[in-house]
Design a protein around this motif. Structure first.
Motif, PDB file in Angstrom:
ATOM      1  N   THR A  43       1.132  -1.481   0.093  1.00 59.80           N
ATOM      2  CA  THR A  43      -0.097   0.179  -0.302  1.00 59.80           C
ATOM      3  C   THR A  43       1.033   1.370  -0.132  1.00 59.80           C
ATOM      4  OG1 THR A  43      -1.712  -0.980   1.415  1.00 59.80           O
ATOM      5  CG2 THR A  43      -1.830   1.050   1.321  1.00 59.80           C
ATOM      6  N   VAL A  44       2.182   1.431   1.168  1.00 61.48           N
ATOM      7  CA  VAL A  44       2.926   3.020   0.386  1.00 61.48           C
ATOM      8  C   VAL A  44       3.478   2.867  -0.556  1.00 61.48           C
ATOM      9  CG1 VAL A  44       4.599   3.705   1.874  1.00 61.48           C
ATOM     10  CG2 VAL A  44       2.934   2.594   3.609  1.00 61.48           C
ATOM     11  N   SER A  45       4.237   1.787  -0.970  1.00 61.02           N
ATOM     12  CA  SER A  45       4.633   2.013  -2.380  1.00 61.02           C
ATOM     13  C   SER A  45       3.638   1.893  -3.675  1.00 61.02           C
ATOM     14  CB  SER A  45       4.975   0.169  -3.000  1.00 61.02           C
ATOM     15  OG  SER A  45       6.070  -0.337  -1.988  1.00 61.02           O
ATOM     16  N   LEU A  46       2.709   1.862  -3.444  1.00 61.83           N
ATOM     17  CA  LEU A  46       1.704   2.052  -4.702  1.00 61.83           C
ATOM     18  C   LEU A  46       1.462   3.544  -3.983  1.00 61.83           C
ATOM     19  CD1 LEU A  46      -0.817  -0.771  -4.522  1.00 61.83           C
ATOM     20  CD2 LEU A  46       0.898   0.041  -6.311  1.00 61.83           C
ATOM     21  N   LEU A  47       1.397   3.884  -2.892  1.00 64.50           N
ATOM     22  CA  LEU A  47       1.019   6.084  -2.691  1.00 64.50           C
ATOM     23  C   LEU A  47       2.097   6.497  -3.105  1.00 64.50           C
ATOM     24  CD1 LEU A  47      -0.726   5.327   0.742  1.00 64.50           C
ATOM     25  CD2 LEU A  47      -1.954   6.047  -1.449  1.00 64.50           C
ATOM     26  N   LEU A  48       3.237   6.041  -3.121  1.00 62.04           N
ATOM     27  CA  LEU A  48       4.564   6.760  -3.218  1.00 62.04           C
ATOM     28  C   LEU A  48       4.682   6.745  -4.683  1.00 62.04           C
ATOM     29  CD1 LEU A  48       7.656   5.351  -0.672  1.00 62.04           C
ATOM     30  CD2 LEU A  48       6.557   7.490  -0.724  1.00 62.04           C
ATOM     31  N   ILE A  49       4.145   5.907  -5.835  1.00 61.53           N
ATOM     32  CA  ILE A  49       4.292   6.152  -7.232  1.00 61.53           C
ATOM     33  C   ILE A  49       3.239   6.675  -7.490  1.00 61.53           C
ATOM     34  CG2 ILE A  49       3.762   4.518  -9.198  1.00 61.53           C
ATOM     35  CD1 ILE A  49       4.679   1.842  -7.625  1.00 61.53           C
ATOM     36  N   TYR A  50       2.157   6.864  -6.863  1.00 57.92           N
ATOM     37  CA  TYR A  50       0.815   8.018  -7.361  1.00 57.92           C
ATOM     38  C   TYR A  50       1.712   8.917  -6.549  1.00 57.92           C
ATOM     39  CZ  TYR A  50      -1.685   4.391  -8.775  1.00 57.92           C
ATOM     40  OH  TYR A  50      -2.024   3.413  -9.527  1.00 57.92           O
ATOM     41  N   TRP A  51       2.341   9.138  -5.804  1.00 53.22           N
ATOM     42  CA  TRP A  51       2.536  10.597  -5.409  1.00 53.22           C
ATOM     43  C   TRP A  51       3.479  11.234  -5.572  1.00 53.22           C
ATOM     44  CZ3 TRP A  51       7.490  11.875  -2.957  1.00 53.22           C
ATOM     45  CH2 TRP A  51       7.345  13.252  -2.213  1.00 53.22           C
ATOM     46  N   ALA A  52       4.669  10.558  -6.134  1.00 51.30           N
ATOM     47  CA  ALA A  52       5.931  11.126  -7.138  1.00 51.30           C
ATOM     48  C   ALA A  52       5.648  11.493  -8.316  1.00 51.30           C
ATOM     49  CB  ALA A  52       6.849  10.189  -6.956  1.00 51.30           C
ATOM     50  N   MET A  53       4.136  10.877  -9.257  1.00 54.37           N
ATOM     51  CA  MET A  53       4.614  11.123 -10.816  1.00 54.37           C
ATOM     52  C   MET A  53       4.391  12.508 -10.980  1.00 54.37           C
ATOM     53  SD  MET A  53       4.928   8.409 -12.253  1.00 54.37           S
ATOM     54  CE  MET A  53       4.408   8.824 -13.846  1.00 54.37           C
ATOM     55  N   PRO A  54       3.610  13.408 -10.123  1.00 59.42           N
ATOM     56  CA  PRO A  54       4.683  14.966 -10.762  1.00 59.42           C
ATOM     57  C   PRO A  54       5.024  15.744 -10.731  1.00 59.42           C
ATOM     58  CG  PRO A  54       2.665  14.251  -9.208  1.00 59.42           C
ATOM     59  CD  PRO A  54       3.057  13.381  -9.134  1.00 59.42           C
ATOM     60  N   PHE A  55       6.305  14.478 -10.090  1.00 61.33           N
ATOM     61  CA  PHE A  55       7.749  15.109 -10.085  1.00 61.33           C
ATOM     62  C   PHE A  55       8.593  14.234 -10.995  1.00 61.33           C
ATOM     63  CE2 PHE A  55       6.846  15.277  -5.782  1.00 61.33           C
ATOM     64  CZ  PHE A  55       7.789  16.932  -5.465  1.00 61.33           C
ATOM     65  N   VAL A  56       7.811  13.454 -11.817  1.00 61.36           N
ATOM     66  CA  VAL A  56       8.692  12.488 -12.694  1.00 61.36           C
ATOM     67  C   VAL A  56       8.199  12.594 -13.999  1.00 61.36           C
ATOM     68  CG1 VAL A  56       8.387  10.328 -14.482  1.00 61.36           C
ATOM     69  CG2 VAL A  56       8.651  10.376 -11.724  1.00 61.36           C
TER      70      VAL A  56
END
Length: 92
Positions: free
Chosen positions: A13-26
């Motif tokens: 769950t934390v990994s998935l949240l970090l992926i969505y949270w980091a996408m604007p930076f990508v």
């Protein structure tokens, strides 16, 4: 025996949240040069003022500048997302 243990479920769950949270930076990172050049051509703050200026800014009171900065940032992020999804990248 359970398929998902609580610790494993929490890590996933934390990994998935970090992926969505980091996408604007990508998005911004992949289009950094393009966004930098466009920021030199267009004043995103003035453009955001067209959306949240005038009566809206008067209604927001002391928070008008903060909202305008947030709208300008949102416009840059949405532009970066658009460029990323279309595959429009400037490479050196």
């Amino acid at each position: 025996f359970t398929f998902f243990r609580p610790r494993t479920l929490a890590i996933v769950t934390v990994s998935l949240l970090l992926i969505y949270w980091a996408m604007p930076f990508v998005w911004i990172g992949m289009n950094a040069i393009t966004l930098y050049l466009l920021a030199g051509l267009f004043d995103f703050s003035k453009l955001a003022g067209r959306f949240v200026g005038g009566n809206v800014a008067h209604g927001l009171g002391q928070y008008a500048d903060t909202v305008r900065a947030g709208v300008a940032l949102l416009m840059v992020i949405l532009l970066a997302r658009f460029l990323f999804r279309r595959g429009i990248l400037i490479r050196l």
